[in-house]
Design a protein around this motif. Structure first.
Motif, PDB file in Angstrom:
ATOM      1  N   LEU B  43      -4.731   2.717 -10.156  1.00  6.93           N
ATOM      2  CA  LEU B  43      -3.307   2.424 -10.329  1.00  6.93           C
ATOM      3  C   LEU B  43      -2.652   3.578 -11.043  1.00  6.93           C
ATOM      4  O   LEU B  43      -3.277   4.261 -11.837  1.00  6.93           O
ATOM      5  CB  LEU B  43      -3.105   1.190 -11.231  1.00  6.93           C
ATOM      6  CG  LEU B  43      -3.824  -0.098 -10.896  1.00  6.93           C
ATOM      7  CD1 LEU B  43      -3.655  -1.095 -12.038  1.00  6.93           C
ATOM      8  CD2 LEU B  43      -3.269  -0.675  -9.611  1.00  6.93           C
ATOM      9  N   GLN B  45       1.421   4.648 -12.800  1.00  6.68           N
ATOM     10  CA  GLN B  45       2.840   4.356 -12.992  1.00  6.68           C
ATOM     11  C   GLN B  45       3.633   5.471 -12.299  1.00  6.68           C
ATOM     12  O   GLN B  45       3.967   6.472 -12.906  1.00  6.68           O
ATOM     13  CB  GLN B  45       3.173   4.300 -14.492  1.00  6.68           C
ATOM     14  CG  GLN B  45       4.582   3.794 -14.798  1.00  6.68           C
ATOM     15  CD  GLN B  45       4.727   2.293 -14.622  1.00  6.68           C
ATOM     16  OE1 GLN B  45       3.895   1.517 -15.126  1.00  6.68           O
ATOM     17  NE2 GLN B  45       5.761   1.858 -13.922  1.00  6.68           N
ATOM     18  N   GLY B  50       9.040  -0.668 -14.155  1.00 10.42           N
ATOM     19  CA  GLY B  50       8.461  -1.718 -13.329  1.00 10.42           C
ATOM     20  C   GLY B  50       6.984  -1.530 -13.070  1.00 10.42           C
ATOM     21  O   GLY B  50       6.272  -0.885 -13.841  1.00 10.42           O
ATOM     22  N   ASN B  51       6.556  -2.079 -11.953  1.00 12.84           N
ATOM     23  CA  ASN B  51       5.144  -2.229 -11.653  1.00 12.84           C
ATOM     24  C   ASN B  51       4.429  -0.895 -11.423  1.00 12.84           C
ATOM     25  O   ASN B  51       5.049   0.105 -11.071  1.00 12.84           O
ATOM     26  CB  ASN B  51       5.019  -3.091 -10.397  1.00 12.84           C
ATOM     27  CG  ASN B  51       3.670  -3.762 -10.280  1.00 12.84           C
ATOM     28  OD1 ASN B  51       2.898  -3.818 -11.236  1.00 12.84           O
ATOM     29  ND2 ASN B  51       3.382  -4.267  -9.109  1.00 12.84           N
ATOM     30  N   GLN B  52       3.111  -0.919 -11.616  1.00  7.86           N
ATOM     31  CA  GLN B  52       2.267   0.217 -11.293  1.00  7.86           C
ATOM     32  C   GLN B  52       2.036   0.236  -9.777  1.00  7.86           C
ATOM     33  O   GLN B  52       2.119  -0.783  -9.113  1.00  7.86           O
ATOM     34  CB  GLN B  52       0.925   0.123 -12.027  1.00  7.86           C
ATOM     35  CG  GLN B  52       1.058   0.050 -13.536  1.00  7.86           C
ATOM     36  CD  GLN B  52       1.617  -1.289 -13.991  1.00  7.86           C
ATOM     37  OE1 GLN B  52       1.121  -2.326 -13.583  1.00  7.86           O
ATOM     38  NE2 GLN B  52       2.657  -1.273 -14.812  1.00  7.86           N
ATOM     39  N   VAL B  54      -0.476   0.936  -6.575  1.00  8.74           N
ATOM     40  CA  VAL B  54      -1.890   1.002  -6.191  1.00  8.74           C
ATOM     41  C   VAL B  54      -2.141   2.373  -5.554  1.00  8.74           C
ATOM     42  O   VAL B  54      -1.458   2.748  -4.603  1.00  8.74           O
ATOM     43  CB  VAL B  54      -2.238  -0.131  -5.202  1.00  8.74           C
ATOM     44  CG1 VAL B  54      -3.656   0.019  -4.677  1.00  8.74           C
ATOM     45  CG2 VAL B  54      -2.053  -1.490  -5.879  1.00  8.74           C
ATOM     46  N   ASN B 183       7.132  -1.656  -6.062  1.00 13.09           N
ATOM     47  CA  ASN B 183       6.695  -0.290  -6.388  1.00 13.09           C
ATOM     48  C   ASN B 183       5.419   0.146  -5.681  1.00 13.09           C
ATOM     49  O   ASN B 183       4.687   1.002  -6.180  1.00 13.09           O
ATOM     50  CB  ASN B 183       6.510  -0.115  -7.906  1.00 13.09           C
ATOM     51  CG  ASN B 183       7.838  -0.046  -8.641  1.00 13.09           C
ATOM     52  OD1 ASN B 183       8.892  -0.036  -8.013  1.00 13.09           O
ATOM     53  ND2 ASN B 183       7.778   0.005  -9.955  1.00 13.09           N
ATOM     54  N   GLN B 184       5.151  -0.442  -4.532  1.00 16.26           N
ATOM     55  CA  GLN B 184       3.977  -0.010  -3.771  1.00 16.26           C
ATOM     56  C   GLN B 184       4.400   0.998  -2.706  1.00 16.26           C
ATOM     57  O   GLN B 184       5.539   0.972  -2.223  1.00 16.26           O
ATOM     58  CB  GLN B 184       3.276  -1.213  -3.126  1.00 16.26           C
ATOM     59  CG  GLN B 184       2.876  -2.277  -4.142  1.00 16.26           C
ATOM     60  CD  GLN B 184       2.087  -1.701  -5.313  1.00 16.26           C
ATOM     61  OE1 GLN B 184       1.090  -1.011  -5.122  1.00 16.26           O
ATOM     62  NE2 GLN B 184       2.532  -1.977  -6.532  1.00 16.26           N
TER      63      GLN B 184
END
Ligand SMILES: [Cu+2]
Lengths: 199, 562
Positions: B43, B45, B50-52, B54, B183-184
């Motif tokens: 993972l 950032q 927000g999200n990390q 993958v 955030n992917q």
């Protein structure tokens, strides 16, 4: 031995990914579960159950690893209200050594799982949900003795920072417990891909 | 006055802390004869909030270490796949045996270690490694799997050039990504990114010393081309292409760089003020349809917020010079003599086909098939290949095994750009053009394991715009008699030897499997005099599959690891 070898050697080519699909509103047929920490289970093992938070989960995925604690907390919050968390590992334990029963036992004990950690060896449970990722969350809800998918997506929207995350899954359960339609029934799931065996 | 300076520095400070740019990550430089590359699901950032995301990292959380290889020396690779998918690692630009090349056939299953090795014969230059698993290349590459290779040799070492990595010599992998709400990285049906990502860093900035600096630039996009220049239109000097140093620097103020291509440039910042900034800009506006990234769309499969616009590829900030800066642009560099069209004894033509509606692009109307060998080349042949594109879109053509010389565009040597002199392994193939190159297919023959030629656009390659060729000679090897093979010591703790007899060169492949039948080690044409290091394996019974080079029969033996 030789035949076994041939099968294993070509496994990577047999694996394929599912394409993105929604199962929202779909009826889920009750299934049998073999858990590493709570024995064999099915929906009837939870007499007060109004619904289940079904989370596809695994040992390997770094995103899944961030959710061990959150899963237990969710169960502790909602089990008394009749919503139980099920952690289901659909990863092919023949291909991935890390996903075998022994490693699942270790994970459940090391991280003090209160939720059943279920091995979905045949991938039949995951196929019912057409799950794409670990972790991926669903809520199945009991309506007139049958079970329907009322939420699908992610647990929340921030792996490393639970405090700043929107708790999608918990919100969906709260809505359902209040007898309301789920405000956000569908969110994006993310994590490691689940590869299905072709045969 | 003092307070005004103070205020100004406070202002600068606030710019720094709330600034829109992030200093790019410079991958660690490793210089060894054996490299351990561990490929992980991980993972990072990537987005500011927000999200990390993958990602896939090699020994880290995105992209991998920069590997130094020395011309003339052997290098050994231990590539361990910790992903929950198979993968391969291709050594882009390296001249090596096909079985070591890491193309779609050298599949590393989850949990296995692949151990190729070769003698480095490439010239000093900037190369790279990346996944090449058919249909999965885009996904694994977009998630971050790859890294730089810097080849060093005596010739380049004698040149008066910046070469202190991370001080006056910088690797720059240009790319962009599109992100989902969570955030992917968007992979399916996304030819272009919306946001720049350089060396795995978003909103990228690089601080450079006030002096002559060397930038090693790689286009590691899915499809986008870059028409690069500096924001003040200053001139810069191309000193190397894909296959290493040019004979002389080429002065330009723009250069097109397509997916997979590398250039090394010198840019002179000695006249810039410390604290000033400029941009490495993609002047990508105004191209006719066919330039990858020139489409007008901002969304959809071929849409992007960066399309058909001039945008900042990398923000540059000028800082204090280093202690002993290299001064002056050399007037000459190398003395390479290149193949000409007349050197070729075999001519081949390849046509770009398909690409209409839902039909994927192909070569010669034939989609990639793992079991079809499209071309057979004789060892040591000098061949001339002409690739013609009369379809609707540009491509980036890449061939494995060799570095080639572009001898003509549209049939004329005069059309070959000054910036694409030198040895190449990728070229831009615009719409309504043909490119002719000449290469010698020397050193490595293997009738079984093919090399690839393909479009380097991830989505095109994955959809089948790829063919394969074998290089053959007629030198046979003697068939192995099973009685020649014995494993010793058995049981073993450290090394496993295959036989008393010298089977070097006669065993094509060794695969070690555990009791469950999982592949744990893959050794292409192993050097048996070294023995096989099994010290890292856990105790148990293992099977060794030895492929006889002559008969291609597999001999299976058992050993016990204590
Ligand atoms: Cu292409």
């Amino acid at each position: 031995m030789k035949r076994v070898l041939a099968i294993f050697l070509f496994l990577p080519f047999l694996l394929q990914a599912q394409t993105e699909v929604s199962v929202l509103g779909k009826e889920i047929l009750p299934f049998e579960m073999h858990s590493v920490n709570k024995g064999n289970l099915n929906f009837n093992s939870f007499p007060n159950a109004k619904g289940f938070a079904v989370i596809f989960f695994c040992n390997h995925c770094p995103m899944a690893k961030l959710y061990d604690k959150r899963m237990q907390e969710l169960d502790q919050k909602f089990a008394v209200q009749g919503v139980h968390v099920l952690a289901i590992n659909p990863m092919d334990s023949l291909v991935y050594e890390e996903e075998n029963w022994k490693e699942m036992v270790k994970r459940a004990s090391r991280n003090k799982f209160v939720v059943p950690y279920v091995q979905d060896g045949s991938q039949e449970i995951a196929k019912q949900f057409q799950a794409q990722h670990t972790p991926q969350a669903y809520v199945v809800w009991k309506e007139e003795g049958r079970w329907f998918v009322r939420y699908e997506g992610s647990f929340d929207d921030n792996g490393e920072h639970p405090d700043s995350a929107t708790p999608f899954l918990a919100n969906a359960i709260s809505d359902l417990l209040e007898g309301k339609p789920v405000t956000a029934p569908q969110t994006e799931s993310f994590g490691c891909r689940i590869f299905y065996r072709k045969k | 006055m003092k307070s005004r300076i103070l205020l100004f520095s406070l202002f600068l400070l606030s710019l720094k802390s709330f600034g829109q740019y992030n200093e790019i990550w410079i991958p660690g430089l490793e210089d060894a004869s054996t490299y351990n590359l561990n490929v992980y699901d991980t993972l990072k950032q990537l987005r500011p909030t927000g999200n990390q995301t993958v990602t896939i990292g090699v020994n880290g959380d995105f992209w991998g270490p920069t590997l130094v290889l020395h011309k003339g020396q052997d290098v050994h690779m231990n590539v361990t796949n910790h992903l929950n998918d198979s993968t391969t690692v291709h050594w882009h630009g390296m001249h090596l045996p096909a079985v070591m090349d890491g193309g779609p056939h050298q599949v590393i299953p989850p949990g296995a270690t692949w151990q190729p090795y070769w003698n480095v014969s490439n010239r000093a230059g900037t190369y790279w490694y990346h996944p090449h698993l058919h249909t999965m290349t885009t996904e694994q590459l977009m998630k971050g799997m790859g890294g730089f290779i810097i080849v060093q040799d005596d010739e380049e070492a004698a040149m008066n050039l910046p070469r202190t990595y991370g001080a006056d010599d910088f690797p720059i992998a240009l790319s962009s990504r599109k992100y989902t709400a969570a955030n992917q990285i968007v992979i399916a049906n996304a030819a272009y990114g919306d946001y720049m990502l350089v060396n795995g860093t978003s909103s990228p900035q690089l601080t450079l010393p006030k002096q002559l600096v060397r930038l090693r630039i790689l286009n590691v996009e899915n499809e986008r081309g870059y028409n690069l220049g500096f924001s003040d239109n200053r001139n810069f000097y191309i000193i190397a292409n894909d296959g290493g140093m040019l004979n002389a620097p080429v002065q330009v103020n723009r250069v097109k760089l397509m997916v997979g291509e590398r250039i090394e440039i010198l840019v002179d910042l000695s006249g810039d003020a410390v604290g000033s900034s400029l941009d490495l800009t993609a002047y990508n506006s105004g191209f006719a349809l066919g330039f990858p990234g020139g489409e007008p769309n901002t969304s959809g499969v071929f849409g992007s917020l960066l399309n058909n616009s001039d945008f900042v590829a990398l923000h540059l900030v000028v800082a204090n010079p280093t202690a002993n800066p290299v001064v002056g642009i050399p007037s000459s560099l190398s003395n390479e003599v290149y193949w000409t069209a007349n050197d070729a004894t075999v001519s081949r033509s390849i046509a770009v086909t398909g690409g209409q509606g839902p039909v994927p692009f192909t070569f010669d109307n034939t989609g990639f098939n793992m079991t079809t060998i499209n071309k057979t080349v004789n060892l040591d042949a000098i061949e001339k290949w002409t690739v013609t594109n009369n379809q609707i879109f540009g491509h980036a053509f890449h061939i494995h095994d060799v570095e080639f010389k572009i001898v003509a565009r549209n049939g004329s040597a005069a059309n070959v750009g000054a910036h694409e002199q030198g040895w190449k392994d990728v070229f831009y193939l615009p719409v309504n053009e043909s490119v002719t190159f000449v290469a010698k297919f020397n050193d490595y023959a293997d009738a079984e394991h093919p090399f690839m030629y393909h479009c380097h656009f991830g989505l095109h390659e994955d959809a089948g715009m790829m063919g394969q060729f074998v290089v053959v000679n007629n030198v046979g090897t003697e068939e192995i008699n099973e009685s020649e093979i014995s494993l010793y010591p058995n049981p073993t703790q450290e090394l496993l030897h295959i036989s008393n007899a010298n089977l070097n060169g006669r065993i094509y492949y060794v695969t070690v499997l555990n009791e469950m039948g999982r592949t744990v080690m893959m050794l292409p044409s192993p050097d048996l005099s070294r023995g096989i290091d099994v010290s890292h394996l856990s105790a148990g019974i293992y099977l060794v599959q030895l492929t006889d080079k002559a008969s291609k029969k597999i001999i299976v033996k058992k050993f016990i690891k204590e």
